[in-house]
Design an enzyme around this catalytic site. Structure first.
Site, PDB file in Angstrom:
ATOM      1  N   LYS A 129      45.885  38.059  42.155  1.00 60.49           N
ATOM      2  CA  LYS A 129      46.755  37.446  41.151  1.00 60.49           C
ATOM      3  C   LYS A 129      48.221  37.532  41.570  1.00 60.49           C
ATOM      4  O   LYS A 129      49.002  36.628  41.299  1.00 60.49           O
ATOM      5  CB  LYS A 129      46.554  38.128  39.794  1.00 60.49           C
ATOM      6  N   ARG A 185      34.036  43.620  46.401  1.00 60.95           N
ATOM      7  CA  ARG A 185      34.724  42.523  45.730  1.00 60.95           C
ATOM      8  C   ARG A 185      34.335  41.193  46.384  1.00 60.95           C
ATOM      9  O   ARG A 185      33.769  41.174  47.480  1.00 60.95           O
ATOM     10  CB  ARG A 185      36.251  42.705  45.794  1.00 60.95           C
ATOM     11  N   GLU A 208      43.243  42.753  32.993  1.00 58.07           N
ATOM     12  CA  GLU A 208      44.639  42.912  32.573  1.00 58.07           C
ATOM     13  C   GLU A 208      45.187  41.529  32.234  1.00 58.07           C
ATOM     14  O   GLU A 208      45.083  40.615  33.059  1.00 58.07           O
ATOM     15  CB  GLU A 208      45.484  43.557  33.674  1.00 58.07           C
TER      16      GLU A 208
END
Length: 533
Positions: free
Chosen positions: A268, A258, A31
């Site tokens: 983020k 992850r 994104e």
């Protein structure tokens, strides 16, 4: 990827069971609302490596479905980072490229009676979904007619409603133990200009709606994501089952763990907090695990990729010790760094039997040796101690690529601090236990150096709500130093080994264009601590 991971075994099984290799396709869908970080590299590396192994497409798709936080500058930064890491994509796409198709597919669900326009607030919808341990409450608008839903959805698209006035929801199961299946939102109204489509759209698809359908439209065979999306998988599959066409191969979602790094964050959202509170300078702050921050700090693509390769792909969640990353970094820097003599915290030595500058050979260049030279203060001790082999009164040491010297006396200032050490050159070739680096005082080049430490004082700040309370206030310290003139022409692409001090690189952002003000970032020290996987 050298070792076969569980995802490769799944893909091999799919091929064995009849999936044509020509139908394999992988993607990386960031994104554009921030910069890439180390966690993203794991996903890029995985998908790119699989595409290379099976000789199939690797697509870079920007998931730009939210105009509130997405900007062109993030797109540019993401592409720059991926290129710098050495990964190449065969096709670049955007979720916004499929807005028309997604809108048509949403209408298809409405016609099936599987989606409806809800005129409640998001707060009310959230309350009705309740918890997984209790039944949800159906919306009073859930039984709207197909005709009314189509008309209302068209009005949503045309901007006839205010933001928050209504949403389009999937009609699934309000009693499902999986909250994601309790009539999730597919579209919401956002009246903000999109960086790519402008003001054409007033409605924007949610991640859950756009993600799987874009995979479907791009014919992605295996949609690989991190474990936090495992509870979204039933919804991913439900949507695909409602929009699929005959003969079209459906993408399959698989999850892997992850990347969590000790003493750091991989969110983020939390990085934005650090930037907004001016705890760090920006996305490229060398203390952040962003790719741009690591690049500015002096990390190399080889070190990062070898680190990602080493930790591998699995479903087991764990925290990786940062020293493992530093191990691969140091291993790479040892091969490529240029050796330079730089003195921190200088102490002046005056050579009594030298009257004119001599030029000596160091590596591939000539360097001056003058009557006064700098050594590091830590390399001299007034009162000699056992096993201190560096400079002290009456003791000889070797100067790197120069002479043997012996300290004769100390000349002090009125306040008692050392003004200089009087020394004498000896032209013997004996071996000594200490060899010191030095810089000619007259020809020295003043530089500034940023020394970096861990950004956080705790091992796992990612899991703590008030994570900013644990910032290491000494995570960046700037010191002065004196270097040989060789660094006058330093550039940010070259890595430097400052003898006996570690690895450094030029900070292009802090250094002015003509190099009259030189600022270097410390990449890593020579000393290596233990690491655990």
């Amino acid at each position: 990827m050298s070792k076969t991971n569980f995802l490769e075994k799944i893909i091999d099984k799919d091929i064995k069971n009849g999936l044509p290799k020509k139908n394999l396709s992988f993607r990386f869908p960031p994104e554009p609302n921030g910069f890439l970080h180390l966690g993203h590299v794991k996903s890029i590396y995985l998908n790119y490596s699989l595409a290379r192994k099976y000789k199939c497409p690797f697509i870079l798709r920007f998931d730009d479905t939210n105009p509130i936080n997405e900007e062109t500058k993030f797109i540019k930064a993401i592409k720059k980072d991926i290129n710098w890491l050495g990964f190449k994509w065969c096709k670049e796409t955007y979720a916004s490229d499929y807005f028309v198709e997604l809108y048509k597919l949403a209408k298809k669900l409405i016609l099936q009676g599987k989606a409806f326009v809800d005129s409640q607030t998001k707060k009310k919808i959230k309350e009705q979904r309740r918890s997984s341990y209790e039944d949800g409450i159906e919306s009073p608008y859930r039984k709207r007619s197909i005709y009314d839903n189509l008309e209302l959805f068209k009005k949503m698209k045309n901007g006839c409603f205010k933001e928050g006035e209504c949403v389009l929801r999937a009609k699934i199961d309000m009693n499902s133990p999986n909250i994601n299946l309790r009539d999730p939102i597919m579209y919401r109204i956002i009246k903000k200009k999109h960086y790519k489509t402008g003001k054409k759209w007033f409605i924007y698809p949610t991640y859950d709606w756009a993600h799987g359908q874009n995979d479907y439209l791009e014919k992605i065979s295996h949609s690989l994501c991190t474990l936090e999306f495992q509870h979204n998988k039933p919804l991913y599959n439900w949507f695909l089952s409602k929009i699929k066409s005959y003969g079209h191969i459906l993408p399959k979602q698989y999850e892997f763990s992850r990347l969590n790094l000790n003493y750091s964050i991989m969110s983020k959202t939390k990085m934005k907090v650090l930037i907004e509170k001016q705890i760090v300078d920006n996305w490229d702050d060398p203390r952040l695990p962003t790719i741009s921050g690591l690049r500015r700090r002096g990390f190399t693509p080889d070190a990062i990729c070898n680190f990602i390769k080493e930790i591998g792909i699995s479903k087991r969640e764990n925290n990786i010790d940062i020293y493992l990353l530093e191990f691969y970094l140091k291993k790479n820097l040892a091969k490529i760094a240029e050796q330079v003599m730089v003195v921190f915290n200088p102490l002046t030595l005056k050579i009594e039997n030298l009257n004119e500058t001599k030029w000596l050979r160091f590596k591939d260049r000539n360097i001056p040796f003058s009557k006064e030279i700098y050594i590091e203060s830590k390399d001299f001790i007034e009162n000699k101690k056992d096993k201190f082999w560096r400079l002290s009164i009456g003791q000889k040491v070797r100067l790197k690529s120069a002479f043997t010297i012996k300290a004769k006396s100390i000349i002090k200032k009125k306040n008692g601090s050392i003004k200089y050490i009087l020394c004498k050159i000896y032209k013997d070739k004996s071996k000594y236990k200490a060899t010191l680096h030095w810089v000619a005082k007259k020809y020295s080049l003043p530089i500034k150096i940023n020394l970096y430490g861990k950004l956080f004082n705790i091992k796992c700040p990612e899991k703590i709500k008030n994570f900013t309370d644990y910032i290491n206030k000494k995570s960046r310290i700037q010191v002065n130093a004196f270097a040989e003139q060789f660094l006058r022409n330093a550039n940010s692409k070259t890595k430097y080994q400052f003898l006996r001090n570690g690895y450094f690189c030029l900070d292009n952002k802090s250094t002015n264009k003509n190099n009259s003000k030189l600022v270097f970032n410390k990449i890593i020290s020579f000393k290596q601590k233990r690491f655990n996987i």
